[in-house]
Motif scaffolding. Sequence first.
Motif, PDB file in Angstrom:
ATOM      1  N   ASP A   2      13.649   3.239  -4.942  1.00 12.43           N
ATOM      2  CA  ASP A   2      14.008   4.469  -5.648  1.00 12.43           C
ATOM      3  C   ASP A   2      13.044   4.651  -6.816  1.00 12.43           C
ATOM      4  O   ASP A   2      12.912   3.785  -7.674  1.00 12.43           O
ATOM      5  CB  ASP A   2      15.451   4.353  -6.152  1.00 12.43           C
ATOM      6  CG  ASP A   2      15.969   5.642  -6.772  1.00 12.43           C
ATOM      7  OD1 ASP A   2      15.157   6.545  -7.069  1.00 12.43           O
ATOM      8  OD2 ASP A   2      17.198   5.749  -6.976  1.00 12.43           O
ATOM      9  N   ARG A  60      12.879  -0.002   0.880  1.00 10.96           N
ATOM     10  CA  ARG A  60      12.580   1.262   0.199  1.00 10.96           C
ATOM     11  C   ARG A  60      12.925   1.142  -1.279  1.00 10.96           C
ATOM     12  O   ARG A  60      13.793   0.368  -1.669  1.00 10.96           O
ATOM     13  CB  ARG A  60      13.292   2.437   0.862  1.00 10.96           C
ATOM     14  CG  ARG A  60      14.781   2.342   0.967  1.00 10.96           C
ATOM     15  CD  ARG A  60      15.357   3.483   1.829  1.00 10.96           C
ATOM     16  NE  ARG A  60      15.125   3.276   3.257  1.00 10.96           N
ATOM     17  CZ  ARG A  60      15.541   4.108   4.209  1.00 10.96           C
ATOM     18  NH1 ARG A  60      16.213   5.208   3.866  1.00 10.96           N
ATOM     19  NH2 ARG A  60      15.315   3.874   5.481  1.00 10.96           N
ATOM     20  N   THR A  64      10.888  11.109  -4.338  1.00 10.61           N
ATOM     21  CA  THR A  64      11.811  10.235  -5.076  1.00 10.61           C
ATOM     22  C   THR A  64      11.954   8.839  -4.486  1.00 10.61           C
ATOM     23  O   THR A  64      12.658   8.003  -5.036  1.00 10.61           O
ATOM     24  CB  THR A  64      13.203  10.872  -5.146  1.00 10.61           C
ATOM     25  OG1 THR A  64      13.678  11.090  -3.807  1.00 10.61           O
ATOM     26  CG2 THR A  64      13.151  12.210  -5.887  1.00 10.61           C
ATOM     27  N   VAL A  65      11.299   8.573  -3.346  1.00 12.44           N
ATOM     28  CA  VAL A  65      11.452   7.265  -2.715  1.00 12.44           C
ATOM     29  C   VAL A  65      10.106   6.791  -2.182  1.00 12.44           C
ATOM     30  O   VAL A  65       9.277   7.601  -1.745  1.00 12.44           O
ATOM     31  CB  VAL A  65      12.499   7.315  -1.572  1.00 12.44           C
ATOM     32  CG1 VAL A  65      12.060   8.259  -0.462  1.00 12.44           C
ATOM     33  CG2 VAL A  65      12.776   5.933  -1.008  1.00 12.44           C
ATOM     34  N   TYR A  87       8.503   3.883   0.514  1.00 12.17           N
ATOM     35  CA  TYR A  87       8.774   2.930   1.580  1.00 12.17           C
ATOM     36  C   TYR A  87       7.683   1.858   1.578  1.00 12.17           C
ATOM     37  O   TYR A  87       6.504   2.172   1.748  1.00 12.17           O
ATOM     38  CB  TYR A  87       8.784   3.629   2.946  1.00 12.17           C
ATOM     39  CG  TYR A  87       9.867   4.656   3.097  1.00 12.17           C
ATOM     40  CD1 TYR A  87      11.090   4.328   3.672  1.00 12.17           C
ATOM     41  CD2 TYR A  87       9.671   5.979   2.667  1.00 12.17           C
ATOM     42  CE1 TYR A  87      12.086   5.286   3.824  1.00 12.17           C
ATOM     43  CE2 TYR A  87      10.662   6.936   2.809  1.00 12.17           C
ATOM     44  CZ  TYR A  87      11.872   6.581   3.388  1.00 12.17           C
ATOM     45  OH  TYR A  87      12.862   7.534   3.524  1.00 12.17           O
TER      46      TYR A  87
END
Length: 358
Positions: A71, A69, A41-42, A44
């Motif tokens: 989303d 980061r 879900t993320v 970087y």
Amino acid sequence: MTGVLPSQTIETMLCNGQIIADPAPVEGQVQPASLDLRLGTVAYRVRASFLAGLDRTVMSRLDEFEMHRIDLNDGAVLEKGCVYVVPLMESLNLPENVQAVANAKSSTGRLDLLTRTITDGGTEFDRIPPGYTGPLFAEICPRSFSVLVRPGMRLNQIRFRKGQSILTDADLSVLHERSPLVDGTAVIDDGLGFSVDLKPASGDLVGYRAKPHTGVIDLDNIGHYDPSEYWEDVRSSDGKIILDPGAFYILVSREAVHIPPAYAAEMAPYLAMVGEFRVHYAGFFDPGFGHDAAGGAGSRGVLEVRCHEAPFVLEHGQVVGRLVYERMSDVPEQLYGSGIASNYQGQGLKLSKHFKAV
């Protein structure tokens, strides 16, 4: 039994906790000889590609390299030329006698999305040692096109094996006699060699070259995009082309390739001394690819080619890569292209599934 583990064994590993999937696996995620890995879900954004290194975790290294980061829950664009690290929904608790190797999926490679798997304590990309316990991460660097991604998208895949069961050249020769691996003469030298097709049976279209300035590609859009907005035709009337430094090409093998049901194959990196280019970022060939009974007669290998520092002349029939064959520990219950959604069975020169048919 030694060899590459088939789909039914991967299903068992999911059930007994040797592979942990959170949330549960989705239909089609288990392939004949591999497991698709899903984005979390993320993402970087990092300032450089990195490996965790011995006794270090990926998350601890992110503290050093993270810029910001993103989303992914509502979808987010990964920009061309940037490097991202995305925790995956799958993690591993491998037995001491099982190792793994990862690779980009074919559609990922055809979009020039450099996607590699990294692990805690890892000192190599895409290689997971026997007995590894811990999370998996995808490092993603879009090279030609910016892409829109969401959680659950599957850009890379992982293959498991017990021991080593790579076929020697003598083994390959015997197998080719019994069940031809290519049409015509097999060039067997540290694997099965294959060459580039620059003299098509009709017309002069031999490939495609990625355009430098294009729109975003939403990876959920299948058969959606007009190829002419993203690709230039590459044509040849004399069986040769000149590769431009930094350019990305889709070409096709001269040979039709066959992977018998009891075997799997991986495209090996080709020696830089042969030419200033790299062929094929997505290297797994599943059992049944090109297999007549699975609807694959005449399947060619699509070549994802990036030229490096100097312009390079590529000529028809030039050997550009090799396939390394391995035994399966057991024949998969489902073969590539046989009753499953296999996008590239029976293929010739073909762009990724995101583009309209040419």
